[in-house]
Design a protein around this motif. Structure first.
Motif, mmCIF file in Angstrom:
data_model
loop_
_atom_site.group_PDB
_atom_site.id
_atom_site.type_symbol
_atom_site.label_atom_id
_atom_site.label_comp_id
_atom_site.label_asym_id
_atom_site.label_seq_id
_atom_site.Cartn_x
_atom_site.Cartn_y
_atom_site.Cartn_z
ATOM 1 N N ASP A 19 3.394 20.167 -7.404
ATOM 2 C CA ASP A 19 3.839 20.794 -5.951
ATOM 3 C C ASP A 19 4.741 19.428 -5.586
ATOM 4 O O ASP A 19 4.062 18.231 -5.810
ATOM 5 C CB ASP A 19 2.950 21.017 -4.965
ATOM 6 N N ILE A 20 5.640 19.498 -4.734
ATOM 7 C CA ILE A 20 6.280 18.582 -4.012
ATOM 8 C C ILE A 20 5.728 18.078 -2.947
ATOM 9 O O ILE A 20 5.245 19.222 -2.271
ATOM 10 C CB ILE A 20 7.883 18.807 -4.030
ATOM 11 N N VAL A 21 5.548 16.696 -2.577
ATOM 12 C CA VAL A 21 4.854 16.339 -1.385
ATOM 13 C C VAL A 21 5.853 15.545 -0.657
ATOM 14 O O VAL A 21 6.423 14.502 -1.334
ATOM 15 C CB VAL A 21 3.588 15.619 -1.749
ATOM 16 N N TYR A 22 6.296 15.660 0.532
ATOM 17 C CA TYR A 22 7.204 15.001 1.342
ATOM 18 C C TYR A 22 6.126 14.146 2.479
ATOM 19 O O TYR A 22 5.397 14.469 3.067
ATOM 20 C CB TYR A 22 8.048 15.764 2.199
ATOM 21 N N LEU A 23 6.407 12.789 2.138
ATOM 22 C CA LEU A 23 5.415 11.946 3.211
ATOM 23 C C LEU A 23 6.355 10.986 4.179
ATOM 24 O O LEU A 23 7.654 10.681 3.581
ATOM 25 C CB LEU A 23 4.691 11.072 2.494
ATOM 26 N N ASN A 24 6.002 10.939 5.333
ATOM 27 C CA ASN A 24 6.707 10.062 6.061
ATOM 28 C C ASN A 24 5.427 9.103 6.562
ATOM 29 O O ASN A 24 4.705 9.129 7.213
ATOM 30 C CB ASN A 24 6.997 10.507 7.565
ATOM 31 N N VAL A 25 5.588 7.828 5.590
ATOM 32 C CA VAL A 25 4.793 6.564 5.981
ATOM 33 C C VAL A 25 5.473 5.616 6.633
ATOM 34 O O VAL A 25 6.198 4.783 6.243
ATOM 35 C CB VAL A 25 4.087 5.979 4.515
ATOM 36 N N GLY A 26 4.923 5.487 8.033
ATOM 37 C CA GLY A 26 5.519 4.371 8.760
ATOM 38 C C GLY A 26 6.864 4.526 9.106
ATOM 39 O O GLY A 26 7.577 3.598 9.227
ATOM 40 N N GLY A 27 7.409 5.684 8.909
ATOM 41 C CA GLY A 27 8.853 5.820 9.299
ATOM 42 C C GLY A 27 9.772 5.815 7.833
ATOM 43 O O GLY A 27 10.856 5.535 7.976
ATOM 44 N N HIS A 28 9.050 5.541 6.715
ATOM 45 C CA HIS A 28 9.697 5.511 5.424
ATOM 46 C C HIS A 28 9.339 6.788 4.674
ATOM 47 O O HIS A 28 8.320 7.174 4.864
ATOM 48 C CB HIS A 28 8.980 4.383 4.400
ATOM 49 N N PHE A 29 10.222 7.503 4.134
ATOM 50 C CA PHE A 29 10.200 8.769 3.818
ATOM 51 C C PHE A 29 10.236 8.697 2.079
ATOM 52 O O PHE A 29 10.847 8.257 1.399
ATOM 53 C CB PHE A 29 11.410 9.736 4.123
ATOM 54 N N TYR A 30 9.078 9.437 1.672
ATOM 55 C CA TYR A 30 8.619 9.518 0.079
ATOM 56 C C TYR A 30 8.674 10.827 -0.213
ATOM 57 O O TYR A 30 8.195 11.688 0.402
ATOM 58 C CB TYR A 30 7.497 8.544 0.078
ATOM 59 N N THR A 31 9.216 11.240 -1.606
ATOM 60 C CA THR A 31 8.813 12.468 -1.964
ATOM 61 C C THR A 31 8.131 12.080 -3.498
ATOM 62 O O THR A 31 8.868 11.384 -4.446
ATOM 63 C CB THR A 31 10.111 13.018 -2.392
ATOM 64 N N THR A 32 7.147 12.840 -3.544
ATOM 65 C CA THR A 32 6.293 12.928 -4.947
ATOM 66 C C THR A 32 5.940 14.062 -5.271
ATOM 67 O O THR A 32 6.307 15.140 -4.630
ATOM 68 C CB THR A 32 5.302 11.610 -4.767
ATOM 69 N N THR A 33 4.919 14.064 -6.196
ATOM 70 C CA THR A 33 4.136 15.350 -6.626
ATOM 71 C C THR A 33 2.615 15.327 -6.195
ATOM 72 O O THR A 33 2.107 14.098 -6.125
ATOM 73 C CB THR A 33 4.243 15.731 -8.182
ATOM 74 N N ARG A 34 2.079 16.343 -6.289
ATOM 75 C CA ARG A 34 0.540 16.329 -5.839
ATOM 76 C C ARG A 34 -0.058 15.773 -6.877
ATOM 77 O O ARG A 34 -0.986 15.105 -6.668
ATOM 78 C CB ARG A 34 0.216 17.820 -5.446
ATOM 79 N N ARG A 35 0.640 16.057 -8.232
ATOM 80 C CA ARG A 35 -0.381 15.369 -9.196
ATOM 81 C C ARG A 35 -0.283 13.904 -9.089
ATOM 82 O O ARG A 35 -1.248 13.372 -9.529
ATOM 83 C CB ARG A 35 0.299 15.760 -10.466
ATOM 84 N N THR A 36 0.768 13.289 -8.755
ATOM 85 C CA THR A 36 0.778 11.777 -8.752
ATOM 86 C C THR A 36 -0.271 11.317 -7.268
ATOM 87 O O THR A 36 -0.908 10.407 -7.479
ATOM 88 C CB THR A 36 2.241 11.333 -8.303
ATOM 89 N N ILE A 37 -0.002 12.060 -6.168
ATOM 90 C CA ILE A 37 -0.558 11.612 -5.169
ATOM 91 C C ILE A 37 -2.209 11.789 -5.055
ATOM 92 O O ILE A 37 -2.981 10.932 -4.649
ATOM 93 C CB ILE A 37 -0.100 12.477 -3.802
ATOM 94 N N THR A 38 -2.646 12.725 -6.134
ATOM 95 C CA THR A 38 -4.070 13.002 -6.458
ATOM 96 C C THR A 38 -4.570 12.231 -7.893
ATOM 97 O O THR A 38 -5.655 12.517 -8.297
ATOM 98 C CB THR A 38 -4.469 14.243 -6.399
#
Length: 140
Positions: A19-38
């Motif tokens: 799955d694609i995961v879209y993150l807004n971390v402190g105003g910086h935007f990141y796109t990754t996968t659930r496999r990576t984030i977990t």
């Protein structure tokens, strides 16, 4: 929200590991996968983004979405780049002029990524980074 983003969020709710995961971390935007984030399931990110017993509960804090449909994490967005790269690579790779080890260590502790905490402390203690020579790891 555009069609691609809706499809990605739908896929995320269905619990696929890619799955694609879209993150807004402190105003910086990141796109990754659930496999990576977990990658480290016992980390805070691993616990937040892993599937629940009855399917994927993406993430476990639905009130923390921004207007663009990105999950908001109120942490240092610039430093998160290095956290995410560690999750992608499985090793700590920092620029030669990196000067924020203390902050990176605090972020690693916050995200409860013990492997990253250890890597940052090793880097700080020895001021070194791994270099590959003929598939052997040599530290300088």
């Amino acid at each position: 929200m555009n069609r691609q983003r809706r499809q990605a969020r739908s896929a995320q709710r269905n619990g696929r590991a890619d799955d694609i995961v879209y993150l807004n971390v402190g105003g910086h935007f990141y796109t990754t996968t659930r496999r990576t984030i977990t990658r480290y399931p016992n980390s805070r990110l691993g616990r937040m983004f892993r599937p629940g017993a009855k399917g994927f509960n993406y993430p476990r804090f639905p009130s923390l979405w921004d207007e663009q449909g990105q999950f908001v994490i109120d942490r240092d967005g610039k430093i998160f780049r290095h956290v995410l790269n560690f999750l992608r690579l499985g090793e700590l790779v920092l620029p030669d002029d990196f000067r924020e080890l203390d902050l990176l260590e605090k972020e690693a502790e916050f995200y409860d990524i013990q492997e990253l905490v250890k890597a940052v402390r090793t880097w700080g203690k020895y001021g070194c980074q791994p270099v590959d020579f003929n598939e052997e790891r040599i530290w300088f």
